[in-house]
Enzyme design. Structure first.
Site, PDB file in Angstrom:
ATOM      1  N   HIS A  25      55.156  67.331  -2.166  1.00  0.00           N
ATOM      2  CA  HIS A  25      54.057  66.779  -1.421  1.00  0.00           C
ATOM      3  C   HIS A  25      54.042  65.312  -2.237  1.00  0.00           C
ATOM      4  O   HIS A  25      53.619  64.141  -1.278  1.00  0.00           O
ATOM      5  CB  HIS A  25      52.747  67.278  -1.443  1.00  0.00           C
ATOM      6  CG  HIS A  25      52.837  68.612  -0.737  1.00  0.00           C
ATOM      7  ND1 HIS A  25      52.005  68.617   0.312  1.00  0.00           N
ATOM      8  CD2 HIS A  25      53.636  69.678  -0.687  1.00  0.00           C
ATOM      9  CE1 HIS A  25      52.462  69.987   0.944  1.00  0.00           C
ATOM     10  NE2 HIS A  25      53.190  70.584   0.083  1.00  0.00           N
ATOM     11  N   ASP A 130      46.718  64.496   1.874  1.00  0.00           N
ATOM     12  CA  ASP A 130      47.476  65.637   1.994  1.00  0.00           C
ATOM     13  C   ASP A 130      46.855  66.774   3.096  1.00  0.00           C
ATOM     14  O   ASP A 130      45.596  66.663   3.012  1.00  0.00           O
ATOM     15  CB  ASP A 130      48.094  66.276   0.915  1.00  0.00           C
ATOM     16  CG  ASP A 130      49.056  67.429   1.024  1.00  0.00           C
ATOM     17  OD1 ASP A 130      50.232  66.836   0.980  1.00  0.00           O
ATOM     18  OD2 ASP A 130      48.999  68.661   1.614  1.00  0.00           O
TER      19      ASP A 130
END
Ligand code: UDP
Length: 500
Positions: A25, A130
């Protein structure tokens, strides 16, 4: 660059980025930070102190090319949730059972995050965060700015997940291995319950551990975000970009492949972590191999394969007779125990084993690399596509089976791996899949074309370049409307009820 009618330089617009703390990520978000800065925006990236240590040098290197990314530290509350001290990244968790503690720790960041942004970032333009940090939608709301979600995956898998969540086609099948169709998608996509991420299946232990609440809140928050930045490009999955926008209803800007912003060798070599191999030795070895002859095998930053499976991979690669680079996670001693007896001696000169972290995009983009055996994490999948390589799709968990469907059934650039009834891939199946990938000229041709499209997408005038420009314009227009009091307010997700 000054936007027409805006009268304000883009440097006065500050984008806040908050990546989830896991390699898969953080790596693409660092690329996105540099791309936004390259477009002239001021960028603030928030992360925990230990992650800031490896992130700062990467962004400092980019600073010399006029890019301005500031890193702000936020303390990670390990002790409060029972995590070992210093466990600031998902790949450092000593056991999977601690994932829920990790997610709880991220929820505790809400208050300090808001305080930090209020103190440190004057007049922010938007928050890009995120999907696992769904609560940032509330922060954005109180600050009166849009929250943009980054899922870190393809539009294809976002569409599949949305379909499974909304229509629940997996409920009515008789067993975990019976395929079911995902209704309403542009292609006939079939999955099995065994392939679904644990949380979609409703695994009772995980649910009992509180995953259910956390994931449901995340999903709701993400659905209430202003839009989504996607690491993909329109030409790769245009039907699913449209489906995501028009059927799922998410404003989406595919701006990738973001890995292509790493143009210098050092950026390619040190993406994420410092490689566990001397990259010039690795390049020299690749230089000595024939074009498109080397098989690259890597299962990302998180997956752990059973020792028997590793043995079968080793023996399968050996039997294929092909040159290869095989990346094994774990420390040197552990890896030596897992390798088949006498393996490294037998494959000397033909095979390179990297124990730890590989300079993946450096290897993938080398002309000697000819195919990629991947676990189908989205970053790796897209990096393989970007390098124009055929693949062996070997999905293990999370949304990887969906990414595998995209490359095998829709794009037709990958060979699916075949598991036996025990869920293992025997050495014969490894050898067969690798040989088919390397020998299928049509598949290679299609992969090469996609690689060329990927490069064109990020060039000036390409679809991803345009989408990034449109995204920035949208954010600036939002800010302008807000100052005139006409911007739509990001609505909060409704509270989660226990019956759901
Ligand atoms: N990666 C790397 N070297 C390694 C393993 C992984 O550079 O030895 C990078 C890879 O290029 C990708 C990311 O780590 O950008 C992994 O992300 P992905 O989504 O493929 O998988 P995950 O690790 O999240 O399962």
């Amino acid at each position: 660059m000054v936007m027409e009618g805006e009268g304000e330089s883009e440097q006065s617009h500050n984008v806040v980025l908050f990546p989830f703390m896991a390699q898969g990520h953080m790596i693409p978000v660092l690329d996105i930070a540099r791309m936004l800065a390259d477009h002239g925006l001021a960028v603030t990236l928030v992360t925990t102190p230990l992650n800031a240590v490896w992130i700062r040098p990467i962004l400092d290197r980019a600073a010399s090319s006029s890019c301005r990314v500031r890193v702000l530290d936020i303390e990670f509350p390990c002790a409060e949730v029972g995590l070992p001290e210093g466990c600031e990244s998902m790949d450092l968790l000593p056991s999977n059972d601690l994932k829920i503690n990790f997610l709880r720790a991220t929820e505790l960041l809400q208050e300090p995050f808001e305080k930090l942004i209020r103190q440190e970032v004057e007049n922010p333009l938007c928050i890009i965060s995120d999907m696992f940090l769904g609560w940032t939608v509330e922060t954005a709301k109180v600050l009166g700015i849009p929250r943009i979600v980054f899922h870190g995956t393809s539009c294809f898998s976002c569409c599949c997940s949305s379909c499974i969540h909304e229509k629940k086609p997996h409920i009515n099948v008789g067993s975990d291995t019976e395929p079911f169709m995902l209704p309403g998608l542009p292609h006939d996509i079939r999955l099995t319950r065994a392939q679904l991420a644990e949380f979609s299946k409703g695994n009772s232990e995980l649910m009992a551990a509180g995953f259910s609440r956390v994931l449901e809140e995340m999903r709701r928050a993400n659905a209430h975000s202003y839009g989504s930045i996607v690491n993909s490009f329109e030409e790769l999955e245009s039907e699913y970009v449209n489906h995501y926008r028009n059927v799922v209803g998410m404003k989406a800007w595919p701006i990738g492949p973001v890995s292509l912003c790493n143009r210098d060798q050092i950026d390619k070599a040190e993406r994420g972590k410092k490689a566990s191999v001397d990259e010039s030795a690795c390049l020299r070895w690749l230089d000595s191999q024939k074009p498109e002859s080397v098989v690259y095998v890597c299962f990302g930053s998180l997956c752990r394969l059973a020792p028997q499976q590793l043995t079968d991979i080793g023996l399968g690669l050996e039997a294929s007779g092909l040159p290869f680079i095989w990346v094994l996670r774990g420390d040197r001693e552990q890896v030596d125990q897992w390798l088949p007896e006498g393996f490294e001696e037998r494959v000397k000169g033909r095979g390179m084993v990297i124990k730890g972290w590989a300079p993946q995009i450096l290897i993938l983009s080398h002309p000697a690399t000819g195919g990629f055996v991947t676990h189908c994490g989205w970053n790796s999948t897209l990096e393989g596509l970007t390098a124009g390589l055929p693949m062996v799709a070997w999905p293990l968990n999370a949304e990887q089976p969906m990414n595998a469907k995209l490359v095998v059934d829709v794009l037709k650039v990958a060979v699916p791996i075949v598991f036996d009834t025990q869920g293992v891939v025997p050495k014969e199946a490894v050898e067969q899949a690798v040989s088919e990938m390397m020998g299928n000229g049509e598949m290679r041709g299609r992969a090469r074309e996609l690689g060329e499209m990927a490069r064109r997408a990020v060039e000036e005038g390409g679809s991803s370049y345009m989408n990034l420009t449109l995204f920035i314009q949208d954010m600036i227009a939002y800010k302008k409307a807000r100052t005139m009091d006409t911007a739509p307010v990001c609505d909060s997700p409704p509270p989660c009820t226990s019956s759901e």
